[in-house]
Design a protein around this motif. Structure first.
Motif, PDB file in Angstrom:
ATOM      1  N   LYS A 193      29.900 -28.541  19.127  1.00  0.00           N
ATOM      2  CA  LYS A 193      29.897 -29.620  20.114  1.00  0.00           C
ATOM      3  C   LYS A 193      30.981 -29.384  21.170  1.00  0.00           C
ATOM      4  O   LYS A 193      32.093 -28.978  20.856  1.00  0.00           O
ATOM      5  N   TYR A 194      30.629 -29.682  22.417  1.00  0.00           N
ATOM      6  CA  TYR A 194      31.605 -29.567  23.509  1.00  0.00           C
ATOM      7  C   TYR A 194      31.079 -30.348  24.706  1.00  0.00           C
ATOM      8  O   TYR A 194      29.920 -30.804  24.719  1.00  0.00           O
ATOM      9  N   GLY A 195      31.911 -30.476  25.723  1.00  0.00           N
ATOM     10  CA  GLY A 195      31.478 -31.103  26.968  1.00  0.00           C
ATOM     11  C   GLY A 195      30.994 -32.525  26.775  1.00  0.00           C
ATOM     12  O   GLY A 195      31.503 -33.280  25.949  1.00  0.00           O
ATOM     13  N   LYS A 196      29.978 -32.896  27.548  1.00  0.00           N
ATOM     14  CA  LYS A 196      29.432 -34.251  27.535  1.00  0.00           C
ATOM     15  C   LYS A 196      28.202 -34.301  26.634  1.00  0.00           C
ATOM     16  O   LYS A 196      27.074 -34.184  27.074  1.00  0.00           O
ATOM     17  N   ASN A 197      28.438 -34.434  25.359  1.00  0.00           N
ATOM     18  CA  ASN A 197      27.361 -34.556  24.383  1.00  0.00           C
ATOM     19  C   ASN A 197      26.452 -33.322  24.363  1.00  0.00           C
ATOM     20  O   ASN A 197      25.224 -33.423  24.317  1.00  0.00           O
ATOM     21  N   SER A 198      27.059 -32.133  24.400  1.00  0.00           N
ATOM     22  CA  SER A 198      26.303 -30.888  24.358  1.00  0.00           C
ATOM     23  C   SER A 198      26.798 -30.029  23.199  1.00  0.00           C
ATOM     24  O   SER A 198      27.818 -30.326  22.572  1.00  0.00           O
ATOM     25  N   SER A 222      44.879 -16.545  20.624  1.00  0.00           N
ATOM     26  CA  SER A 222      45.635 -17.040  21.774  1.00  0.00           C
ATOM     27  C   SER A 222      45.282 -18.479  22.116  1.00  0.00           C
ATOM     28  O   SER A 222      46.016 -19.147  22.848  1.00  0.00           O
ATOM     29  N   GLY A 223      44.146 -18.965  21.577  1.00  0.00           N
ATOM     30  CA  GLY A 223      43.690 -20.314  21.902  1.00  0.00           C
ATOM     31  C   GLY A 223      42.789 -20.362  23.118  1.00  0.00           C
ATOM     32  O   GLY A 223      42.216 -21.413  23.438  1.00  0.00           O
ATOM     33  N   LYS A 224      42.631 -19.210  23.797  1.00  0.00           N
ATOM     34  CA  LYS A 224      41.737 -19.139  24.950  1.00  0.00           C
ATOM     35  C   LYS A 224      40.370 -18.694  24.447  1.00  0.00           C
ATOM     36  O   LYS A 224      40.113 -17.500  24.275  1.00  0.00           O
ATOM     37  N   ASN A 225      39.495 -19.651  24.197  1.00  0.00           N
ATOM     38  CA  ASN A 225      38.210 -19.364  23.581  1.00  0.00           C
ATOM     39  C   ASN A 225      37.152 -19.000  24.625  1.00  0.00           C
ATOM     40  O   ASN A 225      37.337 -19.219  25.827  1.00  0.00           O
ATOM     41  N   VAL A 226      36.036 -18.456  24.149  1.00  0.00           N
ATOM     42  CA  VAL A 226      34.936 -18.106  25.034  1.00  0.00           C
ATOM     43  C   VAL A 226      33.698 -18.906  24.618  1.00  0.00           C
ATOM     44  O   VAL A 226      33.239 -18.812  23.477  1.00  0.00           O
ATOM     45  N   TYR A 227      33.181 -19.696  25.538  1.00  0.00           N
ATOM     46  CA  TYR A 227      31.989 -20.509  25.305  1.00  0.00           C
ATOM     47  C   TYR A 227      30.774 -19.711  25.785  1.00  0.00           C
ATOM     48  O   TYR A 227      30.660 -19.409  26.971  1.00  0.00           O
ATOM     49  N   VAL A 228      29.897 -19.364  24.847  1.00  0.00           N
ATOM     50  CA  VAL A 228      28.774 -18.472  25.144  1.00  0.00           C
ATOM     51  C   VAL A 228      27.452 -19.223  25.068  1.00  0.00           C
ATOM     52  O   VAL A 228      27.093 -19.772  24.022  1.00  0.00           O
ATOM     53  N   GLU A 229      26.746 -19.254  26.168  1.00  0.00           N
ATOM     54  CA  GLU A 229      25.411 -19.852  26.230  1.00  0.00           C
ATOM     55  C   GLU A 229      24.381 -18.723  26.235  1.00  0.00           C
ATOM     56  O   GLU A 229      24.492 -17.764  27.022  1.00  0.00           O
ATOM     57  N   VAL A 230      23.378 -18.814  25.371  1.00  0.00           N
ATOM     58  CA  VAL A 230      22.361 -17.768  25.225  1.00  0.00           C
ATOM     59  C   VAL A 230      21.046 -18.242  25.836  1.00  0.00           C
ATOM     60  O   VAL A 230      20.601 -19.364  25.578  1.00  0.00           O
ATOM     61  N   LYS A 231      20.422 -17.379  26.625  1.00  0.00           N
ATOM     62  CA  LYS A 231      19.111 -17.691  27.192  1.00  0.00           C
ATOM     63  C   LYS A 231      18.140 -16.565  26.869  1.00  0.00           C
ATOM     64  O   LYS A 231      18.445 -15.395  27.055  1.00  0.00           O
ATOM     65  N   ASN A 232      16.980 -16.939  26.383  1.00  0.00           N
ATOM     66  CA  ASN A 232      15.939 -15.968  26.082  1.00  0.00           C
ATOM     67  C   ASN A 232      15.180 -15.620  27.362  1.00  0.00           C
ATOM     68  O   ASN A 232      14.840 -16.495  28.151  1.00  0.00           O
ATOM     69  N   VAL A 233      14.921 -14.334  27.551  1.00  0.00           N
ATOM     70  CA  VAL A 233      14.245 -13.864  28.764  1.00  0.00           C
ATOM     71  C   VAL A 233      13.047 -13.001  28.366  1.00  0.00           C
ATOM     72  O   VAL A 233      13.207 -12.032  27.614  1.00  0.00           O
ATOM     73  N   HIS A 234      11.849 -13.355  28.863  1.00  0.00           N
ATOM     74  CA  HIS A 234      10.700 -12.483  28.623  1.00  0.00           C
ATOM     75  C   HIS A 234       9.707 -12.468  29.784  1.00  0.00           C
ATOM     76  O   HIS A 234       8.618 -11.922  29.671  1.00  0.00           O
ATOM     77  N   LEU A 235      10.094 -13.053  30.900  1.00  0.00           N
ATOM     78  CA  LEU A 235       9.241 -13.032  32.081  1.00  0.00           C
ATOM     79  C   LEU A 235       9.430 -11.721  32.843  1.00  0.00           C
ATOM     80  O   LEU A 235      10.555 -11.316  33.123  1.00  0.00           O
ATOM     81  N   MET A 236       8.326 -11.049  33.190  1.00  0.00           N
ATOM     82  CA  MET A 236       8.359  -9.867  34.042  1.00  0.00           C
ATOM     83  C   MET A 236       7.209  -9.944  35.039  1.00  0.00           C
ATOM     84  O   MET A 236       6.053  -9.872  34.656  1.00  0.00           O
ATOM     85  N   ARG A 237       7.544 -10.124  36.317  1.00  0.00           N
ATOM     86  CA  ARG A 237       6.517 -10.159  37.357  1.00  0.00           C
ATOM     87  C   ARG A 237       6.526  -8.874  38.183  1.00  0.00           C
ATOM     88  O   ARG A 237       5.529  -8.539  38.817  1.00  0.00           O
ATOM     89  N   GLU A 238       7.660  -8.194  38.190  1.00  0.00           N
ATOM     90  CA  GLU A 238       7.810  -6.898  38.856  1.00  0.00           C
ATOM     91  C   GLU A 238       8.193  -5.884  37.792  1.00  0.00           C
ATOM     92  O   GLU A 238       9.066  -6.150  36.964  1.00  0.00           O
ATOM     93  N   HIS A 290      24.077 -27.201  31.357  1.00  0.00           N
ATOM     94  CA  HIS A 290      24.981 -26.372  30.570  1.00  0.00           C
ATOM     95  C   HIS A 290      25.859 -25.496  31.453  1.00  0.00           C
ATOM     96  O   HIS A 290      27.032 -25.260  31.143  1.00  0.00           O
ATOM     97  N   LEU A 291      25.322 -25.012  32.549  1.00  0.00           N
ATOM     98  CA  LEU A 291      26.125 -24.204  33.468  1.00  0.00           C
ATOM     99  C   LEU A 291      27.300 -25.020  34.016  1.00  0.00           C
ATOM    100  O   LEU A 291      28.427 -24.527  34.101  1.00  0.00           O
ATOM    101  N   ALA A 292      27.031 -26.267  34.377  1.00  0.00           N
ATOM    102  CA  ALA A 292      28.091 -27.131  34.902  1.00  0.00           C
ATOM    103  C   ALA A 292      29.155 -27.389  33.840  1.00  0.00           C
ATOM    104  O   ALA A 292      30.361 -27.395  34.133  1.00  0.00           O
ATOM    105  N   GLU A 293      28.728 -27.575  32.588  1.00  0.00           N
ATOM    106  CA  GLU A 293      29.691 -27.856  31.529  1.00  0.00           C
ATOM    107  C   GLU A 293      30.509 -26.610  31.174  1.00  0.00           C
ATOM    108  O   GLU A 293      31.690 -26.716  30.835  1.00  0.00           O
TER     109      GLU A 293
END
Length: 234
Positions: free
Chosen positions: A112-117, A127-143, A160-163
């Protein structure tokens, strides 16, 4: 990630109601309804008659025994199950596939983090400097050779990008990891024509310091493995 049991092959009849797909099985010619764990439009990946592979569950309480895992499209095998990317990215991070995201002391998922996400993966550092990783699945290919995200409007993705940008503002790091579940793509970009709001939110987040990476997969009927970095053309 290896599939726990051999997949069952068949031909797609139709994908409908987002999470359902009718398939004619090769083994006996019967038509079944499989669970389709993919909330996107699956643009270019739902042509009737396409060859598909399903996993089969032995759970007696499960209503749908089959789950759609991969399919053949444009001469390549494509992973369509969006339940797998977080685990695949965790495997990749643990193996050091993305050097910039290595060196963490612990990894947690669905934090949990941000505004209810919830963030897909939290990399914690001493160090306490953490990395928040958002994963997106990609399978579209038009070119040919170019993967694109998203394949439908994703207001949640923009949120999620804003948070994540907010977390950078608080002194942490944040990173988008795009998992390309098709081996025929060496580059990845945004489908701004499909969701201009997401493209704008991405631009704002990047300017705020949110990092972005793309990784590709080898997809076979035995399993799916992250095997390369993909050029991020945005």
């Amino acid at each position: 990630m290896k599939f726990q049991a051999p997949l069952v092959s068949g031909r797609l009849v139709k994908r409908y109601k987002r999470f359902l797909a009718d398939v004619i099985l090769d083994e006996d010619g019967s038509e079944i309804t499989a669970h389709c764990a993919n909330p996107g439009s699956m643009l270019g990946l739902k042509e009737p008659g396409s060859r598909v592979w399903l996993s089969r569950s032995d759970n007696p309480t499960r209503k749908l025994k089959f789950s759609w895992e991969i399919m053949e499209a444009d001469g390549a095998l494509v992973g369509i199950n969006t339940a797998h990317p977080n685990g695949l990215v965790e495997e990749a991070l643990t193996a050091g596939v993305i050097p910039e995201l290595s060196g963490f002391s612990s990894l947690r998922r669905e934090v949990k983090y941000g505004k209810n996400s919830r963030i897909d993966i939290l990399l914690e550092h001493e160090s306490g400097k953490n990395v928040y990783v958002e994963v997106k699945n990609v399978h579209l290919m038009r070119e040919a050779g170019l993967a694109e995200f998203p394949d439908s409007v994703t207001a949640r993705g923009a949120k999620h990008l804003a948070e994540m940008a907010d977390m950078v503002g608080q002194g942490h790091r944040a990173a988008m990891v795009f998992l390309v579940q098709r081996p025929d793509c060496a580059r990845m970009s945004l489908a701004a024509d499909i969701d201009p709001n997401y493209a704008k939110a991405y631009e704002i987040a990047r300017k705020a310091g949110v990092e972005a990476y793309a990784i590709g997969c080898a997809v076979t009927t035995d399993g799916i493995e992250v095997d390369k970095l993909v050029e991020l053309a945005v």
